[in-house]
Design an enzyme around this catalytic site. Structure first.
Site, PDB file in Angstrom:
ATOM      1  N   ARG A 118     100.241  46.618  91.872  1.00 16.85           N
ATOM      2  CA  ARG A 118      99.250  47.669  91.739  1.00 16.85           C
ATOM      3  C   ARG A 118      98.096  47.608  92.724  1.00 16.85           C
ATOM      4  O   ARG A 118      97.264  48.389  93.000  1.00 16.85           O
ATOM      5  CB  ARG A 118      98.778  47.939  90.406  1.00 16.85           C
ATOM      6  CG  ARG A 118      98.245  46.833  89.483  1.00 16.85           C
ATOM      7  CD  ARG A 118      98.109  47.069  88.014  1.00 16.85           C
ATOM      8  NE  ARG A 118      97.726  46.022  87.355  1.00 16.85           N
ATOM      9  CZ  ARG A 118      96.635  46.002  86.902  1.00 16.85           C
ATOM     10  NH1 ARG A 118      95.615  46.754  87.299  1.00 16.85           N
ATOM     11  NH2 ARG A 118      96.270  45.126  85.941  1.00 16.85           N
ATOM     12  N   CYS A 120      95.685  51.716  75.997  1.00 15.42           N
ATOM     13  CA  CYS A 120      94.407  51.428  76.509  1.00 15.42           C
ATOM     14  C   CYS A 120      94.381  51.214  78.028  1.00 15.42           C
ATOM     15  O   CYS A 120      93.341  50.878  78.588  1.00 15.42           O
ATOM     16  CB  CYS A 120      93.943  50.074  76.020  1.00 15.42           C
ATOM     17  SG  CYS A 120      94.999  48.755  76.124  1.00 15.42           S
ATOM     18  N   GLU A 137     103.064  45.817  77.193  1.00 13.12           N
ATOM     19  CA  GLU A 137     102.802  45.974  78.791  1.00 13.12           C
ATOM     20  C   GLU A 137     104.049  45.400  79.674  1.00 13.12           C
ATOM     21  O   GLU A 137     103.621  45.352  80.867  1.00 13.12           O
ATOM     22  CB  GLU A 137     101.372  45.305  78.918  1.00 13.12           C
ATOM     23  CG  GLU A 137     101.263  43.951  78.719  1.00 13.12           C
ATOM     24  CD  GLU A 137      99.833  43.588  78.685  1.00 13.12           C
ATOM     25  OE1 GLU A 137      99.023  44.032  79.559  1.00 13.12           O
ATOM     26  OE2 GLU A 137      99.404  42.576  77.922  1.00 13.12           O
ATOM     27  N   ARG A 174      87.345  43.385  76.170  1.00 11.29           N
ATOM     28  CA  ARG A 174      88.142  42.203  77.105  1.00 11.29           C
ATOM     29  C   ARG A 174      87.171  40.861  77.094  1.00 11.29           C
ATOM     30  O   ARG A 174      86.257  40.616  77.856  1.00 11.29           O
ATOM     31  CB  ARG A 174      88.022  42.766  78.533  1.00 11.29           C
ATOM     32  CG  ARG A 174      88.744  44.301  78.679  1.00 11.29           C
ATOM     33  CD  ARG A 174      88.628  44.739  80.402  1.00 11.29           C
ATOM     34  NE  ARG A 174      89.203  45.844  80.530  1.00 11.29           N
ATOM     35  CZ  ARG A 174      88.735  46.988  80.672  1.00 11.29           C
ATOM     36  NH1 ARG A 174      87.388  46.990  80.378  1.00 11.29           N
ATOM     37  NH2 ARG A 174      89.459  48.096  81.034  1.00 11.29           N
ATOM     38  N   ARG A 225      90.697  41.999  72.381  1.00  7.33           N
ATOM     39  CA  ARG A 225      91.900  41.277  72.965  1.00  7.33           C
ATOM     40  C   ARG A 225      91.628  39.976  73.373  1.00  7.33           C
ATOM     41  O   ARG A 225      90.535  39.576  73.902  1.00  7.33           O
ATOM     42  CB  ARG A 225      92.101  42.080  74.218  1.00  7.33           C
ATOM     43  CG  ARG A 225      93.290  41.642  74.993  1.00  7.33           C
ATOM     44  CD  ARG A 225      93.484  42.150  76.361  1.00  7.33           C
ATOM     45  NE  ARG A 225      92.735  42.200  77.314  1.00  7.33           N
ATOM     46  CZ  ARG A 225      92.570  43.068  78.461  1.00  7.33           C
ATOM     47  NH1 ARG A 225      93.512  43.922  78.557  1.00  7.33           N
ATOM     48  NH2 ARG A 225      91.724  42.504  79.262  1.00  7.33           N
ATOM     49  N   ASN A 228      98.817  49.890  82.661  1.00  5.65           N
ATOM     50  CA  ASN A 228      98.581  49.362  84.067  1.00  5.65           C
ATOM     51  C   ASN A 228      99.806  48.598  84.411  1.00  5.65           C
ATOM     52  O   ASN A 228     100.462  48.581  85.359  1.00  5.65           O
ATOM     53  CB  ASN A 228      97.228  48.559  84.443  1.00  5.65           C
ATOM     54  CG  ASN A 228      96.212  49.639  84.301  1.00  5.65           C
ATOM     55  OD1 ASN A 228      96.386  50.795  84.008  1.00  5.65           O
ATOM     56  ND2 ASN A 228      94.635  49.144  83.965  1.00  5.65           N
ATOM     57  N   HIS A 250      85.611  45.597  95.336  1.00  8.88           N
ATOM     58  CA  HIS A 250      84.545  45.665  94.452  1.00  8.88           C
ATOM     59  C   HIS A 250      83.623  46.473  94.702  1.00  8.88           C
ATOM     60  O   HIS A 250      82.872  46.940  93.454  1.00  8.88           O
ATOM     61  CB  HIS A 250      84.074  44.140  94.208  1.00  8.88           C
ATOM     62  CG  HIS A 250      85.038  43.106  93.790  1.00  8.88           C
ATOM     63  ND1 HIS A 250      85.358  43.037  92.414  1.00  8.88           N
ATOM     64  CD2 HIS A 250      85.747  42.279  94.410  1.00  8.88           C
ATOM     65  CE1 HIS A 250      86.075  42.241  92.147  1.00  8.88           C
ATOM     66  NE2 HIS A 250      86.511  41.611  93.229  1.00  8.88           N
TER      67      HIS A 250
END
Length: 543
Positions: free
Chosen positions: A463, A500, A429, A295, A331, A452, A188
């Protein structure tokens, strides 16, 4: 001159003196306590004070780096309320009749080793978080006052590692760059550094780094290099590189209000990804053509209860109004995997990335889903809103979603509440969705490719696992073939397609995406101008 190398978290050039960040060593002593109930109350008072501090840190971080970067301080609040953590502290106080400081220190040490020994990279990161929250409680118990003043002049901050709370509390006007001996690109702190646009390096392995305090240094975020006491030639070269970088950024601002159009006339939309209404200033400042990914899960992550219809409506309405007719794609709830919310009471899973998440939760807990859809549709009356659904893998899911949307519309009609018939799209995705994208395209208005997760699932690579970084290849031919297939199927069905995920901002693939006829790229706001420049310099006909 001494040279060290590490991993780049954020590029750029920083030149200045080093200020070593030293954590205070908290010497925790064990004391016998007669009244354990009173000691437990003392701990709880300190814990509540720590939570209040974290709430203030969250507000500060939202203002400075946006909700994405601030989310860790909500995680820390939840960790301080975790029953396993609290039960451990209480058990040590009660059974050993010891002071709260000792119980917290032992609990922190035990939990740190538990998290650090886990295989999952995300869970490993929680080891540092346990230390951070425990040190905060210990500071309060001891009556110490945190002092984050390192230097009176702008400096390069050098540390063994930095906790998120330490990062966000630093005076940003005094920070030229971050350099840490340890750390992870997924930590973070790294995310905060990127959001703050500050050059940062991690894993710069060195001994006796504390002796470097006050020395002149240069951080080259482009190459991942740290120069200590640079010679004259290196200093001059880096100054020139720094000035070139500054000029490039200034020149990019001349692209404001320019079209995203190639030399041979091909147009593409450049939209922005955001996590909250607090990111709108950056969207407008960077001249984004719209919002390609709002988001919405961060509305849930920042609260200790399910956000009400009114709370969500106000947020969506604000974004719609502020974007003044530009498209805003929201989303729907994407909770699960690494985004956990306590009040959802989700069970711990062996493989959460492939588990109970996103649209699977919404179709199972339809009242939560319908509340969000009501808020979205109501907000659509105030701007140009669209909605997209994450983690779709089948036609049946799409049909079920559309059925629920129609139910919500009938409810709003009965209540005479205005709304628009908005565009509905899905995120592609997973390999499964990619392979049936020709079928899915018949039922939706657009596709947005989440690269992603598409990369993670296609290559069978977590990932967030740092051990697998060298194998995680978003340029893998399989990924590019999937994107081409998805784009072709979308266009054959007469719908538009965007990207995106992180790959959208990868300028080395911009020409490839133009060649594939991708209609939209949605990226972090700071990438808008560089991508616009790349697009305007490209002649697709000559590729």
């Amino acid at each position: 001159m001494i040279t060290y190398t590490g991993k780049t978290v954020f590029n750029g050039i920083a030149i200045g003196k080093i200020a070593v960040f030293k954590k205070k060593d908290k010497q925790v002593k064990r004391h016998h306590i007669e009244d354990t109930d009173k000691e437990w109350m003392r701990f709880n008072k300190a814990k509540d004070a720590a939570i209040e501090q974290l709430k203030n840190l969250y507000d500060k971080a939202v203002a400075e780096v946006g909700s994405d970067g601030a989310a860790i301080f909500e995680v820390h609040q939840m960790m301080l309320e975790d029953m396993d953590y609290l039960d451990s502290v209480k058990n040590i106080i009660d059974t050993q009749s010891v002071n709260a400081e000792y119980a917290v220190a032992v609990t922190a040490d035990n939990f740190y080793h538990i998290f650090a020994s886990m295989e999952d990279a995300y869970m490993k990161e929680r080891a540092a978080d346990v230390k951070d929250i425990s040190e905060r409680v210990l500071t309060i118990l001891s009556g110490e006052v945190s002092d984050n003043v390192l230097t009176k002049e702008p400096s390069i901050i050098l540390a063994d590692d930095l906790a998120p709370s330490e990062t966000v509390q630093l005076d940003k006007s005094k920070v030229l760059a971050f350099v840490t001996v340890h750390g992870s690109t997924n930590s973070h702190t790294a995310i905060l550094a990127r959001t703050m646009n500050i050059p940062a390096l991690i894993n710069v392995l060195m001994e006796d780094y504390e002796e470097l305090n006050g020395k002149l240094a240069i951080v080259d975020g482009f190459t991942g290099t740290l120069y200590i006491d640079p010679d004259q030639s290196t200093y001059e070269n880096m100054k020139e590189k720094q000035e070139d970088d500054r000029k490039k950024k200034e020149l990019l601002k001349e692209l404001k209000d320019k079209e995203n159009i190639t030399i041979d006339g091909q147009r593409i939309d450049l939209f922005a990804n955001i996590g909250s209404t607090g990111d709108l200033a950056s969207v407008i400042q960077n001249d984004a053509g719209g919002i390609g990914l709002f988001r919405s899960e961060f509305l849930y992550l920042e609260k200790d209860h399910y956000p009400t219809e009114e709370e969500q409506f106000k947020a969506y309405k604000m974004v719609a109004e502020n974007m003044a007719g530009k498209k805003v794609i929201i989303r729907t709830l994407d909770i699960g995997a690494d985004k956990q919310v306590d009040y959802f009471n989700l069970e711990r899973e062996e493989n959460p990335a492939m588990g109970y998440r996103a649209i699977r939760i919404c179709l199972d807990r339809t009242e939560i889903f319908k509340t969000q859809l009501r808020a979205l549709l109501r907000a659509s009356a105030y701007g140009n809103l669209a909605v997209m659904y994450p983690m779709i893998i089948s036609l049946e899911e799409v049909l079920e979603v559309k059925k629920i949307v129609e139910e919500v519309k009938r409810e709003l009609d009965a209540e005479k509440l205005p709304y628009k018939n908005i565009e509905q799209g899905i995120m592609i995705e997973t390999p499964g969705a990619a392979l049936i994208s020709d079928i899915l395209a018949q039922e939706v208005d657009f596709f947005s490719i989440g690269t992603n997760d598409l990369t993670q699932y296609t290559l069978a690579i977590d990932r967030q696992n740092t051990k697998l970084e060298k194998h995680y290849d978003p340029h893998h031919p399989a990924i590019l073939r999937f994107i081409k297939m998805i784009a072709d199927n979308a266009h054959q069905a007469g719908i538009w397609v965007g990207i995106c995920g992180e790959l959208a901002a990868d300028s080395s693939l911009t020409e490839t995406f133009l060649k594939m006829k991708i209609d939209e790229l949605s990226v972090s706001p700071s990438y808008i101008y560089p991508l616009r420049k790349k697009i305007r310099e490209t002649d697709v006909s000559k590729l």
